[in-house]
Write an enzyme that holds these catalytic residues in place. Sequence first.
Site, short mmCIF file in Angstrom:
data_model
loop_
_atom_site.label_atom_id
_atom_site.label_comp_id
_atom_site.label_asym_id
_atom_site.label_seq_id
_atom_site.Cartn_x
_atom_site.Cartn_y
_atom_site.Cartn_z
N LYS A 22 35.75 32.36 29.53
CA LYS A 22 34.51 33.39 29.28
C LYS A 22 35.16 34.82 29.66
CE LYS A 22 31.61 33.99 33.02
NZ LYS A 22 31.65 35.29 33.56
N ASN A 23 35.95 34.91 30.63
CA ASN A 23 36.47 36.21 31.26
C ASN A 23 37.81 36.77 30.56
OD1 ASN A 23 34.48 35.84 33.20
ND2 ASN A 23 35.60 35.44 34.76
N CYS A 116 24.97 42.14 41.26
CA CYS A 116 24.54 41.03 41.16
C CYS A 116 24.51 40.27 42.41
CB CYS A 116 25.44 40.39 40.15
SG CYS A 116 27.06 39.73 40.80
N ARG A 121 29.35 45.06 43.24
CA ARG A 121 30.03 45.31 42.02
C ARG A 121 30.23 46.90 41.69
NH1 ARG A 121 30.15 40.27 39.63
NH2 ARG A 121 31.65 40.54 38.53
N PRO A 122 30.89 47.64 42.37
CA PRO A 122 31.07 49.07 41.88
C PRO A 122 32.07 49.07 40.55
CG PRO A 122 31.94 48.76 43.82
CD PRO A 122 31.44 47.37 43.59
N ASP A 124 33.82 52.37 40.31
CA ASP A 124 34.42 53.44 40.63
C ASP A 124 35.93 53.56 40.21
OD1 ASP A 124 34.50 51.55 43.07
OD2 ASP A 124 36.17 52.94 43.67
N GLN A 125 36.57 52.43 40.21
CA GLN A 125 38.25 52.41 39.98
C GLN A 125 38.21 52.65 38.38
OE1 GLN A 125 40.99 52.30 42.19
NE2 GLN A 125 38.91 52.77 43.34
N ASP A 307 36.53 32.47 42.04
CA ASP A 307 35.64 31.90 40.99
C ASP A 307 35.84 30.42 41.18
OD1 ASP A 307 36.08 34.28 38.02
OD2 ASP A 307 35.03 34.45 40.24
N ARG A 400 25.47 30.89 31.14
CA ARG A 400 26.31 32.08 31.02
C ARG A 400 27.66 31.79 31.06
NH1 ARG A 400 25.89 36.06 35.45
NH2 ARG A 400 27.57 36.72 34.13
C1 EPZ Z 1 36.28 39.68 37.20
O1 EPZ Z 1 35.13 40.35 37.68
C2 EPZ Z 1 35.55 38.25 36.74
N1 EPZ Z 1 34.51 38.62 35.57
C3 EPZ Z 1 34.81 37.58 37.75
O2 EPZ Z 1 34.20 36.62 37.48
C4 EPZ Z 1 35.68 37.70 38.96
O3 EPZ Z 1 35.13 36.78 40.05
C5 EPZ Z 1 36.61 38.78 39.16
O4 EPZ Z 1 37.06 39.35 38.15
C6 EPZ Z 1 37.57 38.58 40.15
O5 EPZ Z 1 38.63 37.81 39.85
C7 EPZ Z 1 34.99 39.00 34.42
O6 EPZ Z 1 36.06 38.86 34.05
C8 EPZ Z 1 33.86 39.20 33.52
P1 EPZ Z 1 37.00 42.97 40.03
P2 EPZ Z 1 35.35 42.18 37.97
O7 EPZ Z 1 36.88 44.20 39.54
O8 EPZ Z 1 36.13 42.61 37.02
C9 EPZ Z 1 35.62 45.64 43.75
C10 EPZ Z 1 32.59 34.63 37.03
O9 EPZ Z 1 32.01 33.99 37.71
N2 EPZ Z 1 35.76 46.86 42.84
O10 EPZ Z 1 38.10 42.58 39.81
O11 EPZ Z 1 33.89 42.72 37.85
C11 EPZ Z 1 34.46 44.55 43.56
O12 EPZ Z 1 33.42 45.00 44.27
C12 EPZ Z 1 32.76 36.24 37.47
O13 EPZ Z 1 33.17 34.55 36.02
C13 EPZ Z 1 35.72 47.99 43.45
O14 EPZ Z 1 35.30 48.22 44.48
O15 EPZ Z 1 35.89 42.04 39.38
C14 EPZ Z 1 35.07 43.20 44.21
O16 EPZ Z 1 35.05 43.36 45.45
C15 EPZ Z 1 32.12 36.56 38.78
N3 EPZ Z 1 35.42 48.98 42.62
C16 EPZ Z 1 36.69 43.51 43.83
O17 EPZ Z 1 36.93 44.76 43.80
C17 EPZ Z 1 35.89 48.75 41.12
O18 EPZ Z 1 35.85 49.98 40.58
C18 EPZ Z 1 37.26 42.75 42.75
O19 EPZ Z 1 36.46 43.02 41.55
C19 EPZ Z 1 35.97 47.54 40.67
C20 EPZ Z 1 36.05 46.43 41.51
#
Ligand code: EPZ
Length: 421
Positions: A22-23, A116, A121-122, A124-125, A307, A400
């Site tokens: 999915k991811n 969620c 889930r910000p 900002d980056q 995950d 999902r």
């Molecule tokens: C991806 O989410 C996956 N989803 C998530 O899987 C997975 O848990 C996550 O990566 C971590 O491996 C998809 O790929 C669709 P991140 P993503 O940006 O990209 C913080 C599942 O169950 N952050 O790596 O949204 C954020 O809050 C899902 O399949 C910022 O602060 O995760 C988190 O604490 C759940 N600012 C951390 O970084 C930003 O701009 C990692 O988030 C982006 C992220």
Amino acid sequence: MDQFLIKGSSRIAGEVTISGAKNAALPLLAAMILAKTPTTLHNVPLLQDVRTLIKLISGMGIVIQREGATVTCNTKTIDSYYAPYELVRTMRASILVLGPLLARFGEAEVSLPGGCAIGSRPVDQHLKAFEAMGATIKVENGYVKAQAPKGGRLIGCDFTFDMVTVGGTENVIMAAALAKGTTRLENCAREPEVVDLANMLVAMGAKISGIGTANMTIEGVDELYGCEYSVVADRIETGSYLAGALMTCGDVLTKNTSPQLLHPVLKKFEAMGATISSGEDWIRAKIDKRPQPVDIRTQPHPGFPTDMQAQLMAICCLADGTSTIIENIFENRYMHVPELKRLGANIKVDGHTAIVKGVEKFTAAPVMATDLRASMSLVMAAAAAAEGESLIDRIYHIDRGYEDVENKLRGLGVNIERIKA
Ligand code: EPZ
């Protein structure tokens, strides 16, 4: 809402074929927007999140069709660069269309994804990187309105992510692929799904080096072209089914997958006493006694994946001793704890740390799924170990992210029935 009625306890054993990740499928579908000519994507899992993203992309006037596990896409007729809230709020990863729209068409209006259950889930980056590439970003009424610099093209730059972000890395490499000049990224995510996306972009004509490392260099090109590509296997689905074997003195063979994708998980399973064997496209886990306790802390790849935290916790609940789990990625990813405790688990949470004291058995109880991976840990716990009938509510979470889940579980000896709402 549909429910699962699960009769425990079963020994989870047998063979299961793993679907495309999915991811990986979600960013790969978004990347199709970048291609001037038609793209074909194989091994796409039939999941609610994938259907939502396909609907969102077709809403932009793009012709995108699915035939079984194959999706074809032709962007020639695109007539809007807009991703509406009503779709984005049901599937946060829709934000991944922002980079491709901005890079190829110089503008995009994408709803901010809500938070969620597991965290705020910000993004900002993502936005900070696009601004560094010359984009003007305005956030108004819950929408991100992005405009490339005059002349309509992003400009390559040097950018370091403040923290490792999978979606941020994916959004930015898609944008950088069509930017003017070179983009050097540091502190990138290295997840197999990020690697899969980078490999497809290269197949479309992108120039990317450092794939799979924390530092990637992308030399922008003028055009990207369609290609034929196949989604990488789902390492989390693989780990979820193997976890079922560890909970029931079981023996599970997962096919159409690869041990390279989930090395940190397999090491932990071995530390818990499982015998892991594997080949190029299969992994087998078997165990004939109670699992040993284990300590884990979730980290970006190649650390232990967040995950798989809930699924590993479900195994620890039955271990012969006390395990410590530290969730470092998300601020609220213990929603499964109160539900596992309803099934008889002994877990204490203190901030990001969960102390799990192993018990002999779960006992059946009605429980509620709270988020995608938590719900799978509940299904495994109820199916695998709980004596008696357990009713699991809100299983739309599972639909999902786990394709054909009840048939796959039935094939592994689980007594499960879906009760339509
Ligand atoms: C991806 O989410 C996956 N989803 C998530 O899987 C997975 O848990 C996550 O990566 C971590 O491996 C998809 O790929 C669709 P991140 P993503 O940006 O990209 C913080 C599942 O169950 N952050 O790596 O949204 C954020 O809050 C899902 O399949 C910022 O602060 O995760 C988190 O604490 C759940 N600012 C951390 O970084 C930003 O701009 C990692 O988030 C982006 C992220």
